[in-house]
Design a protein around this motif. Structure first.
Motif, PDB file in Angstrom:
ATOM      1  N   ILE A   1      35.530  49.986  46.813  1.00 18.15           N
ATOM      2  CA  ILE A   1      36.673  50.600  46.139  1.00 18.15           C
ATOM      3  C   ILE A   1      36.236  51.303  44.863  1.00 18.15           C
ATOM      4  N   LEU A   2      35.343  50.663  44.115  1.00 15.47           N
ATOM      5  CA  LEU A   2      34.916  51.208  42.829  1.00 15.47           C
ATOM      6  C   LEU A   2      34.073  52.467  42.977  1.00 15.47           C
ATOM      7  N   LYS A   3      33.729  52.824  44.192  1.00 15.48           N
ATOM      8  CA  LYS A   3      32.980  54.053  44.435  1.00 15.48           C
ATOM      9  C   LYS A   3      33.899  55.234  44.723  1.00 15.48           C
ATOM     10  N   ARG A   4      35.211  54.976  44.725  1.00 16.61           N
ATOM     11  CA  ARG A   4      36.175  56.026  45.056  1.00 16.61           C
ATOM     12  C   ARG A   4      37.079  56.273  43.853  1.00 16.61           C
ATOM     13  N   PRO A   5      37.051  57.487  43.290  1.00 18.18           N
ATOM     14  CA  PRO A   5      37.833  57.779  42.073  1.00 18.18           C
ATOM     15  C   PRO A   5      39.317  57.486  42.203  1.00 18.18           C
ATOM     16  N   GLU A   6      39.927  57.831  43.345  1.00 15.89           N
ATOM     17  CA  GLU A   6      41.365  57.628  43.450  1.00 15.89           C
ATOM     18  C   GLU A   6      41.709  56.144  43.533  1.00 15.89           C
ATOM     19  N   MET A   7      40.791  55.332  44.080  1.00 17.29           N
ATOM     20  CA  MET A   7      41.043  53.897  44.142  1.00 17.29           C
ATOM     21  C   MET A   7      40.895  53.264  42.759  1.00 17.29           C
ATOM     22  N   ILE A   8      39.964  53.784  41.963  1.00 24.34           N
ATOM     23  CA  ILE A   8      39.845  53.320  40.582  1.00 24.34           C
ATOM     24  C   ILE A   8      41.137  53.612  39.830  1.00 24.34           C
ATOM     25  N   ASN A   9      41.698  54.799  40.047  1.00 22.66           N
ATOM     26  CA  ASN A   9      42.953  55.147  39.385  1.00 22.66           C
ATOM     27  C   ASN A   9      44.097  54.236  39.834  1.00 22.66           C
ATOM     28  N   ILE A  10      44.116  53.878  41.107  1.00 24.84           N
ATOM     29  CA  ILE A  10      45.152  52.959  41.584  1.00 24.84           C
ATOM     30  C   ILE A  10      44.986  51.590  40.924  1.00 24.84           C
ATOM     31  N   LEU A  11      43.741  51.134  40.792  1.00 24.66           N
ATOM     32  CA  LEU A  11      43.499  49.861  40.107  1.00 24.66           C
ATOM     33  C   LEU A  11      43.934  49.926  38.652  1.00 24.66           C
ATOM     34  N   LYS A  12      43.722  51.074  38.002  1.00 25.76           N
ATOM     35  CA  LYS A  12      44.177  51.251  36.625  1.00 25.76           C
ATOM     36  C   LYS A  12      45.697  51.108  36.548  1.00 25.76           C
ATOM     37  N   ILE A  13      46.385  51.702  37.506  1.00 28.46           N
ATOM     38  CA  ILE A  13      47.846  51.588  37.545  1.00 28.46           C
ATOM     39  C   ILE A  13      48.262  50.129  37.693  1.00 28.46           C
TER      40      ILE A  13
END
Length: 214
Positions: free
Chosen positions: A108-120
């Motif tokens: 997950i941490l290798k995918r920018p959009e998934m990092i953004n979802i985790l931030k949310i």
């Protein structure tokens, strides 16, 4: 839904573009601070046109959750710990099972959009009950139940020390929850060192295993 990481924004359909923009805006500006009209402006459509695809901002959030679930469960057998047979009771097999869920987190941490979802999820859960419920279900309850069952099975087979399998599952899971808060609340998430996190995860698994094995 399109793969938001591998598809060019300009080539997306309007619905997927709305979701991609919403992920970016919710993560950078906050859920409450992002209006439907602002998302529509960035997408390049009229504010009223967004309702042809979503009835509300909350419905967009639900679609983001759906995207996360679909992608996360494609990344590994996160909640697919099957009953171990005697031929599977070797240490390397057990460590492989313990590492499975963490491998999906690394991916997950290798995918920018998934990092953004985790931030949310991490930042907005303190203000939004729906996001808090999603965090509780997806990040705590599901994995804890699976790990508790796995710990009990290992105890029943005499592989690990007798104890409370629920507490064992909590202890195992606690590192991942802690790292999420450390990386997404206390540090600059633009510079997450994935290799370092993977090393820490491996050390955690080794420490945990050596603490409970017979």
């Amino acid at each position: 839904m399109a793969d938001l990481f591998n598809e060019d924004l300009e080539l997306m359909g309007t619905k997927d573009k709305i979701i991609a923009i919403a992920i970016e805006r919710f993560s950078s500006q906050g859920y409450d601070n992002t209006s439907i009209r602002k998302i529509a402006d960035i997408v390049g459509i009229k504010g009223s046109s967004i309702y042809n695809h979503f009835n509300s901002k909350e419905e967009i959030l639900e679609e983001i959750f759906k995207y996360y679930r679909n992608l996360f469960y494609q990344m590994g057998d996160v909640f697919e710990i099957k009953e171990l047979h005697h031929s599977d009771l070797k240490e390397d097999k057990i460590l492989y099972v313990l590492k499975g869920g963490f491998d999906s987190v690394i991916n997950i941490l290798k995918r920018p959009e998934m990092i953004n979802i985790l931030k949310i999820i991490i930042k907005e859960q303190f203000k939004n009950q729906k996001i808090r419920n999603f965090f509780l279900e997806e990040f705590i309850d599901k994995s804890r139940k699976v790990m508790e069952k796995f710990m009990k099975e290992l105890m029943d087979k005499g592989i690990i020390r007798n104890g409370n399998p629920y507490l064992y599952s909590q202890e195992f899971q606690a590192f991942a929850i802690y790292k999420m808060y450390e990386e997404f609340m206390l540090k600059d998430v633009e510079y997450i060192n994935i290799d370092d996190i993977e090393v820490q995860i491996n050390h955690h698994i080794e420490f945990f295993w050596n603490s409970i094995r017979k």
